[in-house]
Write a protein that holds these residues in place. Structure first.
Motif, PDB file in Angstrom:
ATOM      1  N   LEU A   1     -23.360 106.609 -20.164  1.00  0.00           N
ATOM      2  CA  LEU A   1     -24.220 105.838 -21.047  1.00  0.00           C
ATOM      3  C   LEU A   1     -23.532 105.355 -22.320  1.00  0.00           C
ATOM      4  O   LEU A   1     -24.122 105.356 -23.392  1.00  0.00           O
ATOM      5  N   MET A   2     -22.293 104.969 -22.205  1.00  0.00           N
ATOM      6  CA  MET A   2     -21.701 104.233 -23.299  1.00  0.00           C
ATOM      7  C   MET A   2     -22.385 102.872 -23.321  1.00  0.00           C
ATOM      8  O   MET A   2     -22.711 102.317 -22.306  1.00  0.00           O
ATOM      9  N   LEU A   3     -22.576 102.316 -24.495  1.00  0.00           N
ATOM     10  CA  LEU A   3     -23.403 101.116 -24.606  1.00  0.00           C
ATOM     11  C   LEU A   3     -22.849  99.927 -23.840  1.00  0.00           C
ATOM     12  O   LEU A   3     -23.584  99.058 -23.429  1.00  0.00           O
ATOM     13  N   ASN A   4     -21.553  99.869 -23.664  1.00  0.00           N
ATOM     14  CA  ASN A   4     -21.007  98.705 -22.971  1.00  0.00           C
ATOM     15  C   ASN A   4     -20.736  98.943 -21.492  1.00  0.00           C
ATOM     16  O   ASN A   4     -20.412  98.026 -20.774  1.00  0.00           O
ATOM     17  N   THR A   5     -20.883 100.158 -21.040  1.00  0.00           N
ATOM     18  CA  THR A   5     -20.652 100.430 -19.612  1.00  0.00           C
ATOM     19  C   THR A   5     -21.630 101.492 -19.158  1.00  0.00           C
ATOM     20  O   THR A   5     -21.244 102.530 -18.669  1.00  0.00           O
ATOM     21  N   GLY A   6     -22.902 101.220 -19.335  1.00  0.00           N
ATOM     22  CA  GLY A   6     -23.874 102.299 -19.185  1.00  0.00           C
ATOM     23  C   GLY A   6     -24.490 102.465 -17.831  1.00  0.00           C
ATOM     24  O   GLY A   6     -25.587 102.974 -17.730  1.00  0.00           O
ATOM     25  N   GLU A   7     -23.820 102.045 -16.782  1.00  0.00           N
ATOM     26  CA  GLU A   7     -24.454 102.153 -15.475  1.00  0.00           C
ATOM     27  C   GLU A   7     -24.647 103.600 -15.072  1.00  0.00           C
ATOM     28  O   GLU A   7     -23.948 104.510 -15.531  1.00  0.00           O
TER      29      GLU A   7
END
Lengths: 114, 110
Positions: free
Chosen positions: A96-102
């Protein structure tokens, strides 16, 4: 593919019995989720975890409890199964990092409560 | 509570036809995710949209996020039987709850 395994994949049980579903991940993801999928309702969040021993309720948490004693394992327990808990249960994990939150999903556990 | 409304609920199209699935949020989205689920299997990530007006494509599937970041559309060009399945949009809130729309079931007739 992310290493997420659910067990058991299929289970038939009787009303009133306890049931535990296990989700195991090898990705070291911080976040883990349990969903149930029912016709007409899509995926509904039961509980989620944002770290070891850190859990919180989702929208359909009644009748379910969870535990996360290790990063890799997230257990979903039905203390006393009811027929309304017949469903397909999915575990998901993510960083759940904001730019890779899949989120990455397990294959599902089909539970039938008679 | 967070809600994602998808439409239509189900879609049956002839192979080769184009189609669009919509996902509408009651709140501004931090990010919008599209997933596909083959019947009886887990979900597969398709793409993520984060910026207002953003558009992404993968093979014959294109997804857009509107400027206000409250609505997204998924468009499939020249549909094939391999496109059949359930399409779900998803999003996460500031509390890191990841929630999904009700899904759109797509059937492609050869």
């Amino acid at each position: 593919d992310a290493g997420i395994t659910q067990s058991p994949r299929h289970k038939v049980t009787e009303t009133g019995t306890p049931v535990t579903l296990r989700c195991h991940q090898t990705e070291n993801h911080r976040y883990m989720y349990w969903y149930r999928q029912d016709p007409g309702h899509g995926l509904r969040l039961i509980h989620y975890s944002y770290g070891v021993k850190d859990t919180d309720k989702g929208e359909v948490s009644d009748g379910y409890s969870v535990s996360r004693s290790k990063t890799e394992d997230f257990l979903l327990t039905l203390e006393s199964a009811t027929s309304s808990q017949t469903s397909v249960y999915f575990c998901a994990t993510g960083s759940l990092m904001l730019n890779t939150g899949e989120l990455f999903f397990g294959e599902g556990s089909r539970l039938t409560v008679l | 509570s967070q809600e994602l409304e998808q439409s239509p609920q189900s879609l049956i199209v002839q192979e080769g036809k184009n189609l669009t699935i919509n996902c509408t949020s009651s709140k501004t989205l931090y990010g919008l995710y599209w997933y596909k689920q083959k019947y009886g299997e887990g979900l597969i990530f398709l793409m993520m949209l984060q910026k207002g007006g953003e558009e992404k494509s993968h093979e014959k599937i294109t997804a857009k996020l509107d400027e206000k970041k409250q609505q997204s559309s998924l468009h499939i060009t020249a549909s094939q039987p391999s496109h059949a399945g359930i399409y779900l949009c998803g999003a996460h809130n500031t509390g890191n709850q990841f929630y999904f729309g009700t899904g759109t079931s797509l059937t492609v007739i050869p």
